[in-house]
Write an enzyme that holds these catalytic residues in place. Structure first.
Site, PDB file in Angstrom:
ATOM      1  N   ALA A 288     -33.272 -17.548 -13.461  1.00 17.04           N
ATOM      2  CA  ALA A 288     -32.405 -17.396 -14.632  1.00 17.04           C
ATOM      3  C   ALA A 288     -32.240 -15.921 -14.957  1.00 17.04           C
ATOM      4  O   ALA A 288     -33.210 -15.172 -15.000  1.00 17.04           O
ATOM      5  CB  ALA A 288     -33.009 -18.132 -15.824  1.00 17.04           C
TER       6      ALA A 288
ATOM      7  N   HIS B 263     -30.985 -13.293 -28.178  1.00 15.24           N
ATOM      8  CA  HIS B 263     -29.901 -13.922 -27.410  1.00 15.24           C
ATOM      9  C   HIS B 263     -29.522 -15.317 -27.913  1.00 15.24           C
ATOM     10  O   HIS B 263     -29.623 -16.306 -27.200  1.00 15.24           O
ATOM     11  CB  HIS B 263     -30.245 -13.977 -25.923  1.00 15.24           C
TER      12      HIS B 263
ATOM     13  N   ASP C 215     -29.738  -8.562 -22.717  1.00 11.56           N
ATOM     14  CA  ASP C 215     -30.532  -9.474 -21.892  1.00 11.56           C
ATOM     15  C   ASP C 215     -30.120  -9.346 -20.427  1.00 11.56           C
ATOM     16  O   ASP C 215     -30.220 -10.309 -19.654  1.00 11.56           O
ATOM     17  CB  ASP C 215     -30.408 -10.923 -22.370  1.00 11.56           C
TER      18      ASP C 215
ATOM     19  N   HIS D 225     -32.185  -5.342 -25.939  1.00 14.01           N
ATOM     20  CA  HIS D 225     -32.840  -6.363 -25.117  1.00 14.01           C
ATOM     21  C   HIS D 225     -32.473  -6.099 -23.660  1.00 14.01           C
ATOM     22  O   HIS D 225     -31.410  -6.527 -23.194  1.00 14.01           O
ATOM     23  CB  HIS D 225     -32.388  -7.762 -25.508  1.00 14.01           C
TER      24      HIS D 225
ATOM     25  N   HIS E  56     -33.925  -5.980 -19.498  1.00 14.10           N
ATOM     26  CA  HIS E  56     -34.933  -6.213 -18.461  1.00 14.10           C
ATOM     27  C   HIS E  56     -34.734  -5.144 -17.373  1.00 14.10           C
ATOM     28  O   HIS E  56     -33.741  -5.192 -16.641  1.00 14.10           O
ATOM     29  CB  HIS E  56     -34.791  -7.610 -17.865  1.00 14.10           C
ATOM     30  N   LEU E  57     -35.661  -4.217 -17.299  1.00  7.92           N
ATOM     31  CA  LEU E  57     -35.537  -3.127 -16.327  1.00  7.92           C
ATOM     32  C   LEU E  57     -36.320  -3.389 -15.051  1.00  7.92           C
ATOM     33  O   LEU E  57     -36.260  -2.602 -14.117  1.00  7.92           O
ATOM     34  CB  LEU E  57     -35.963  -1.802 -16.972  1.00  7.92           C
ATOM     35  N   ARG E  58     -37.072  -4.474 -15.027  1.00  7.90           N
ATOM     36  CA  ARG E  58     -37.747  -4.944 -13.814  1.00  7.90           C
ATOM     37  C   ARG E  58     -38.754  -3.921 -13.279  1.00  7.90           C
ATOM     38  O   ARG E  58     -39.240  -3.059 -13.992  1.00  7.90           O
ATOM     39  CB  ARG E  58     -36.719  -5.332 -12.753  1.00  7.90           C
TER      40      ARG E  58
ATOM     41  N   HIS F 247     -38.291 -14.990 -27.978  1.00  6.33           N
ATOM     42  CA  HIS F 247     -37.428 -15.815 -27.141  1.00  6.33           C
ATOM     43  C   HIS F 247     -37.451 -17.191 -27.788  1.00  6.33           C
ATOM     44  O   HIS F 247     -38.421 -17.936 -27.666  1.00  6.33           O
ATOM     45  CB  HIS F 247     -37.951 -15.881 -25.703  1.00  6.33           C
TER      46      HIS F 247
ATOM     47  N   LYS G  53     -43.106  -8.739 -28.286  1.00  4.71           N
ATOM     48  CA  LYS G  53     -42.202  -9.789 -27.789  1.00  4.71           C
ATOM     49  C   LYS G  53     -43.009 -11.055 -27.526  1.00  4.71           C
ATOM     50  O   LYS G  53     -44.007 -11.032 -26.793  1.00  4.71           O
ATOM     51  CB  LYS G  53     -41.508  -9.339 -26.501  1.00  4.71           C
TER      52      LYS G  53
END
Length: 356
Positions: free
Chosen positions: A276, A187, A260, A26, A28-30, A152, A113
């Site tokens: 967040a 998560h 995450d 999990h 987040h590579l943006r 999520h 997802k």
């Protein structure tokens, strides 16, 4: 002392541990500048990472997926990590048709997802009703093709501390309606979620982050507000954290690592409407080794980070090894002048020294 941490006799006095290379299920590579920072910090420690699709525009079709994957690989190669493998996901949204999922699977995407609308960052496009007939066909196609559904697990309109628990009825419904569909509750943060995942069939698993092993709600708002500890799902009570900690060290293959890790610019955290997300990639290996050691469970670390997730997703285990030594180091207070990491300025006890 050197050796695999699966040898329990070696764990007691270990100051050097070697495991199979790790996975992050999990991440987040943006995009753009944040992508150029996030990718090297993930690729430095993880052989593979499950890449979240909630960028702008979201990864909802093959054109966006292919472009995004190429951007990630380009940064990884230029950063000196040519073997890094981004595991791509497609974002499940209202109105999606099953044909899109089929194409995603053919492209090599390993998961879909699903974000409830409004649940977290960039979830404006998402799922408003998991039980909608049109989405049933999407989930059936995923089930037939062996594609994992990653969720999520929060109900956005519920009170913050109850959102995860309120979602569990949807998780149970999905597991009942689609008995062969693999589902990951991402998560997890509550005792109720741990118990639900344990009670459901082997097709249901959960990821655990490093920050939820350390934080409770008091670390976010107990004294002064700490925006760099704010994430979704928000950290919960001491009892909830204890349940998540026990799940992580239990040796139960239903629970595996997903960071995450979610970098934000400092000004977007330290403001009146802070985003967040916690940037944990640079410290995750050190903190996991520290946590498992503190619970006398170093012999179970490798399965948590290298085996259980891969086996659940039906992927081959990584080749090669990663080595950490017990040597104090101080976490930088800021990266690239605008990203504050988890544990900024603190001294950690383990550090990665070698990948082979």
């Amino acid at each position: 002392m050197t050796g695999s941490i699966n040898n329990e006799k070696e764990v007691v006095m270990n100051t050097r541990i070697t495991t199979r290379k790790w996975d992050d299920f999990h991440a987040h590579l943006r995009q753009e500048e944040l992508l150029r920072i996030a990718v090297p910090h993930t690729a430095a420690y993880f052989e593979r990472a499950l890449v979240m699709p909630n960028i702008k525009p979201p990864v909802c079709d093959m054109l966006v997926a292919k472009r995004y994957r190429n951007e990630i690989l380009d940064v990884a190669h230029r950063s000196g990590y040519p073997d890094f493998e981004p595991l791509m996901t497609i974002k499940i949204v209202d109105g999606m048709n099953s044909g899109t999922v089929s194409l995603a699977h053919a492209f090599g995407m390993v998961a879909g997802k699903a974000y409830p609308v409004g649940a977290t960052t960039n979830s404006e496009e998402g799922v408003s009703d998991f039980r909608h007939p049109r989405l049933r066909r999407v989930f059936e196609e995923m089930e037939a093709g062996g594609m994992v559904l990653s969720v999520h697990g929060e109900m956005p309109l519920a009170p913050s501390l109850e959102r995860e628990a309120r979602f569990l009825c949807e998780l149970e419904w999905l597991a009942t309606q689609f008995p062969k569909l693999k589902i990951v509750m991402e998560h997890i943060t509550t005792r109720k979620a741990v118990e639900a995942v344990c009670s459901l069939p082997s097709t249901v698993a959960a990821t655990i982050t490093v920050h939820h092993l350390f934080l409770t709600l008091d670390d976010v708002i107990g004294g002064k507000l700490n925006p760099h500890h704010f994430c979704k799902p928000i950290a919960k009570t001491l009892d909830d954290r204890a349940a998540v900690q026990e799940a992580a060290i239990s040796g139960n293959p239903k629970f595996f690592f997903g960071s995450d890790s979610a970098p934000h610019r400092r000004e977007n955290k330290e403001c009146g409407a802070g985003e967040a997300g916690i940037f944990t990639s640079p410290v995750a290996p050190s903190l996991l080794a520290e946590f498992f050691e503190s619970r006398e469970s170093l012999h179970r670390l490798e399965s948590f980070v290298s085996r259980f997730g891969a086996e659940f997703y039906g992927l081959p285990l990584n080749k090669g090894t990663i080595t950490l030594i017990k040597e104090p180091w101080e976490v930088p207070r800021i990266y690239s002048s605008f990203i504050v990491p988890f544990k900024a300025g603190e001294t950690l006890q383990w550090k990665v020294v070698e990948r082979s």
